[in-house]
Write a protein that holds these residues in place. Structure first.
Motif, PDB file in Angstrom:
ATOM      1  N   TYR A  67     -50.090  78.424  -4.059  1.00  0.00           N
ATOM      2  CA  TYR A  67     -50.446  77.199  -3.332  1.00  0.00           C
ATOM      3  C   TYR A  67     -49.232  76.300  -3.091  1.00  0.00           C
ATOM      4  O   TYR A  67     -49.121  75.684  -2.027  1.00  0.00           O
ATOM      5  N   THR A  68     -48.342  76.212  -4.070  1.00  0.00           N
ATOM      6  CA  THR A  68     -47.151  75.386  -3.850  1.00  0.00           C
ATOM      7  C   THR A  68     -46.242  76.006  -2.782  1.00  0.00           C
ATOM      8  O   THR A  68     -45.647  75.289  -1.986  1.00  0.00           O
ATOM      9  N   SER A  69     -46.186  77.323  -2.765  1.00  0.00           N
ATOM     10  CA  SER A  69     -45.397  77.996  -1.736  1.00  0.00           C
ATOM     11  C   SER A  69     -45.974  77.722  -0.346  1.00  0.00           C
ATOM     12  O   SER A  69     -45.239  77.424   0.601  1.00  0.00           O
ATOM     13  N   GLU A  70     -47.284  77.798  -0.240  1.00  0.00           N
ATOM     14  CA  GLU A  70     -47.924  77.529   1.052  1.00  0.00           C
ATOM     15  C   GLU A  70     -47.724  76.073   1.466  1.00  0.00           C
ATOM     16  O   GLU A  70     -47.472  75.775   2.641  1.00  0.00           O
ATOM     17  N   LEU A  71     -47.794  75.159   0.496  1.00  0.00           N
ATOM     18  CA  LEU A  71     -47.569  73.749   0.797  1.00  0.00           C
ATOM     19  C   LEU A  71     -46.135  73.512   1.267  1.00  0.00           C
ATOM     20  O   LEU A  71     -45.900  72.779   2.231  1.00  0.00           O
ATOM     21  N   MET A  72     -45.183  74.136   0.628  1.00  0.00           N
ATOM     22  CA  MET A  72     -43.779  73.992   1.050  1.00  0.00           C
ATOM     23  C   MET A  72     -43.578  74.554   2.448  1.00  0.00           C
ATOM     24  O   MET A  72     -42.855  73.960   3.261  1.00  0.00           O
ATOM     25  N   ASN A  73     -44.214  75.685   2.761  1.00  0.00           N
ATOM     26  CA  ASN A  73     -44.118  76.254   4.112  1.00  0.00           C
ATOM     27  C   ASN A  73     -44.723  75.316   5.145  1.00  0.00           C
ATOM     28  O   ASN A  73     -44.171  75.136   6.239  1.00  0.00           O
ATOM     29  N   LEU A  74     -45.851  74.718   4.810  1.00  0.00           N
ATOM     30  CA  LEU A  74     -46.520  73.782   5.715  1.00  0.00           C
ATOM     31  C   LEU A  74     -45.625  72.570   5.984  1.00  0.00           C
ATOM     32  O   LEU A  74     -45.471  72.143   7.135  1.00  0.00           O
ATOM     33  N   GLU A  75     -45.005  72.041   4.932  1.00  0.00           N
ATOM     34  CA  GLU A  75     -44.125  70.888   5.102  1.00  0.00           C
ATOM     35  C   GLU A  75     -42.859  71.262   5.877  1.00  0.00           C
ATOM     36  O   GLU A  75     -42.356  70.466   6.663  1.00  0.00           O
ATOM     37  N   GLU A  76     -42.363  72.466   5.674  1.00  0.00           N
ATOM     38  CA  GLU A  76     -41.182  72.922   6.420  1.00  0.00           C
ATOM     39  C   GLU A  76     -41.512  73.072   7.910  1.00  0.00           C
ATOM     40  O   GLU A  76     -40.719  72.683   8.773  1.00  0.00           O
ATOM     41  N   GLU A  77     -42.683  73.612   8.216  1.00  0.00           N
ATOM     42  CA  GLU A  77     -43.118  73.726   9.617  1.00  0.00           C
ATOM     43  C   GLU A  77     -43.202  72.355  10.267  1.00  0.00           C
ATOM     44  O   GLU A  77     -42.830  72.185  11.424  1.00  0.00           O
ATOM     45  N   GLN A  78     -43.699  71.384   9.526  1.00  0.00           N
ATOM     46  CA  GLN A  78     -43.840  70.034  10.049  1.00  0.00           C
ATOM     47  C   GLN A  78     -42.469  69.454  10.364  1.00  0.00           C
ATOM     48  O   GLN A  78     -42.283  68.825  11.407  1.00  0.00           O
ATOM     49  N   LYS A  79     -41.482  69.682   9.511  1.00  0.00           N
ATOM     50  CA  LYS A  79     -40.130  69.196   9.765  1.00  0.00           C
ATOM     51  C   LYS A  79     -39.550  69.841  11.005  1.00  0.00           C
ATOM     52  O   LYS A  79     -38.937  69.178  11.840  1.00  0.00           O
ATOM     53  N   VAL A  80     -39.739  71.138  11.160  1.00  0.00           N
ATOM     54  CA  VAL A  80     -39.204  71.873  12.297  1.00  0.00           C
ATOM     55  C   VAL A  80     -39.840  71.396  13.591  1.00  0.00           C
ATOM     56  O   VAL A  80     -39.177  71.261  14.617  1.00  0.00           O
ATOM     57  N   ASN A  81     -41.140  71.101  13.564  1.00  0.00           N
ATOM     58  CA  ASN A  81     -41.849  70.663  14.772  1.00  0.00           C
ATOM     59  C   ASN A  81     -41.423  69.292  15.241  1.00  0.00           C
ATOM     60  O   ASN A  81     -41.590  68.955  16.412  1.00  0.00           O
TER      61      ASN A  81
END
Length: 83
Positions: A67-81
């Motif tokens: 879950y923490t890995s998925e959360l970090m991926n979600l936050e990284e996607e948000q930064k990229v967008n």
């Protein structure tokens, strides 16, 4: 969701002799898509935070890492967008 709109594409669409209402509709579609993406991201983030808390309570390291890995991926996607 997850459509990609660029400023150049928007201006190209507006410049094709479209009426003002057609241009407004396109812009509204863009805003709606952005809003829905934001809502979906926030719901998923809140869900992941709850799942992380639950996995900590249960001392479930595997779920916590997932879950923490998925959360970090979600936050990284948000930064990229937003770049």
């Amino acid at each position: 969701m997850d459509k990609y709109y660029s400023y150049a594409e928007f201006m190209k669409a507006v410049g094709k002799n479209q009426t003002k209402s057609e241009a407004e509709k396109l812009l509204n579609d863009i805003y709606l898509d952005l809003f829905l993406n934001h809502v979906h991201r926030e719901q998923r983030k809140n869900s992941l935070l709850s799942l992380i808390d639950e996995s900590l309570d249960q001392k479930d390291k595997q779920s916590f890492m997932l879950y923490t890995s998925e959360l970090m991926n979600l936050e990284e996607e948000q930064k990229v967008n937003f770049i």
